[in-house]
Enzyme design. Sequence first.
Site, PDB file in Angstrom:
ATOM      1  N   ASP A   1       4.891 -45.295  -0.265  1.00 22.48           N
ATOM      2  CA  ASP A   1       3.450 -45.363  -0.462  1.00 22.48           C
ATOM      3  C   ASP A   1       2.738 -44.564   0.629  1.00 22.48           C
ATOM      4  O   ASP A   1       3.079 -44.655   1.814  1.00 22.48           O
ATOM      5  CB  ASP A   1       3.012 -46.831  -0.411  1.00 22.48           C
ATOM      6  CG  ASP A   1       1.528 -47.007  -0.570  1.00 22.48           C
ATOM      7  OD1 ASP A   1       1.007 -46.671  -1.652  1.00 22.48           O
ATOM      8  OD2 ASP A   1       0.876 -47.488   0.385  1.00 22.48           O
TER       9      ASP A   1
ATOM     10  N   GLU B   1       4.761 -40.482  -2.179  1.00 16.89           N
ATOM     11  CA  GLU B   1       3.375 -40.335  -2.611  1.00 16.89           C
ATOM     12  C   GLU B   1       2.758 -39.425  -1.553  1.00 16.89           C
ATOM     13  O   GLU B   1       2.377 -39.880  -0.469  1.00 16.89           O
ATOM     14  CB  GLU B   1       2.660 -41.682  -2.680  1.00 16.89           C
ATOM     15  CG  GLU B   1       1.251 -41.564  -3.200  1.00 16.89           C
ATOM     16  CD  GLU B   1       0.500 -42.891  -3.194  1.00 16.89           C
ATOM     17  OE1 GLU B   1      -0.302 -43.126  -4.118  1.00 16.89           O
ATOM     18  OE2 GLU B   1       0.710 -43.706  -2.275  1.00 16.89           O
TER      19      GLU B   1
END
Length: 690
Positions: free
Chosen positions: A343, A380
């Site tokens: 993330d 990401e």
Amino acid sequence: MPARKYSTQPGTWDLTGANFVDGGVNFCCFSRYATAVELLLFDGPARPKPFQTIQLDPRVHKTFFFWHVLVEDLPEGTCYGWRMDGPTDTAESGCRFDRDKLLLDPWCVAVDDRLWDRDAASRAGDNLATAMRSQLVRDDYDWEGDNHLHVPLTEAVIYEMHVGGFTRHPSADTPHPGTFRAVIEKIPYLQSLGITHVELLPVMAFDLQDVPPKTASLGLENFWGYSTHSFFAPHPHYACDAKGARDEFRDMVKALHAAGIGVILDVVYNHTAEGGADGPTLSFKGMGNEIFYHLDFADKSRYRDYTGCGNTVNCNHPLVTRYVIDSLHYWAHDMHVDGFRFDLASAMARGEDGTPEHHAPVLWSVELSPELGRAHIIAEAWDAVGLYQVGDFPGFRWAEWNGHYRDLMRGFVRGDKGLVQHVATRIAGSSDLYEHRGRLPANSINFITCHDGFTLYDLVAYNKKHNKANGENSRDGHNDNLSWNCGVEGPTDDPEVNALRRRQAKNLMAILLLSQGVPMLLAGDELLRTKQGNNNTYCQNNELSWIDWRLADDNRDMLEFTRGMIALRKRHPTLRRRRFLTGKPEREGAPPDISWHGVELDDPGWDDGNTRTLAFMLAGLADDEPHLHVMLNMWEDTLDFALPRLAGRRWFLAVDTGREPALHATDDQPTVHGESYRVGPRSVVVLEGR
């Protein structure tokens, strides 16, 4: 409460966390500047007071910057925590010691939060009765021969899902809704869908109470899980027994592997549940705030926030890098996880001064770790303050969530003009982003939707977000979703609008599964799940976020279409190429590996700013593999597309989203006659040439 106190020995500094060893349990944690350290032992997770408090003598229990003690004969199930005192000149030193706060062990493998009160941990004063507890558990798990699947990303079809939301709805019909065990019960469904990997939203223990005050006042909680506090412990609320969460997670992994399905974890090393200066003291703040977080050099009481969550983990400090790598090794080796999606991974690329580093130690340590050599690593590749590294993420093995792919396909299918040249590049694997750096199509994780944003159905049913239920006056969530409601905002009884929405959803699903690179589906999109236009359901642990399994009957056509498209992708190696397409034949007598067309052959309209059509033919990788011809018509009108001529082969209809059925099995494909094919408005057609 135990009738006696447990004896202690000095212990050792080279076993971090709590480990059963000969004679007892060795406890060890890190704190460079602590001046006083206590280990508190509790007879169970709900006990407000410890039965024994052990004060550590730095002359005996401190080696380098590690504090350690061995407690003799301590039984499994005992809960524990640390208390530390030290400098409080935060603005100058960055230290945030609070001697009244009970701290979690950063290396604990089991945690219990039944007493937890986030507000109490955020205020000054003793929070002993309302703190989380780390818990001792032995490791005698029997893997029964299980091991990693090592399915290459080239062959992958990833299914992003939330462990709780996948089975929480009553229609899931499971005795243990929202748990690892319930996921096991749904494995036959996952197998029938044809996916190769599940990508699980955060399963490391996170703080349910980490939401804004107004959101909390509505009875909402942190649902998605992007608020990690314990990076070695499974989330206790996904287990039937919090103490057994580790083994219940392993049972799920083992069962998925037995079904041929790999497990990828969404991991959150960019920030923690401790938030900013007004956030709670859970562990890192009270042990090593000055090294674990990015701090303002001018005033170290202020956090530099590159994540939008109050703090940013200082991942490239040597000790923090080691902590992150140890955590990943644990999940890969001890928990048999097959890969990780990071993330806001670009926040991890920031050096200790906050400047992006192409040779960021933590990222290269992940890249080059022998223990992670066959694990999938997916970034990401952006953070919350503008660092966007899609196509330029450090390393060569990292795959990336391809945000360019998402945005172009959404715009193209809703009818935006003049995109076909860029759409073609994305369909062909995004060579513009990856090829020049020696990377491959599998570096591109293609997706249309994910947990963050609209579902596939909402993408074709809403023009704007509807987030009032989150308690933030719809200030949260993205404003530009590149969506189109097909003429009516939200639910409608208009049959033409509903038919168009279904066709648009199939168009998007088809293009995703026809593209080079790695497709990722959002769980429930195959059922046309809706979140009623809410594009940020991070706090909605309710039917807004849960998958309603009754949709499998209501939207059977979409479910079968998705299954069929995945099967089509699997039976055509030409859709899963390891190398980039060249536009040239791969062997004598074969057509080019790809040729681009429009309504007319060899005229894709690269320079036509108004076009909304594209066609391409993919040659089979082997002589016995059918060729594919794909036609994309995003106009409102029916158009006749010219067909390439095949020597010794005929065209058969595999997919036409403008007709019913939209997909034909191989043994039921109609023959296509003539030199052209009529493609209906806003439709995708796939022909197989054999």
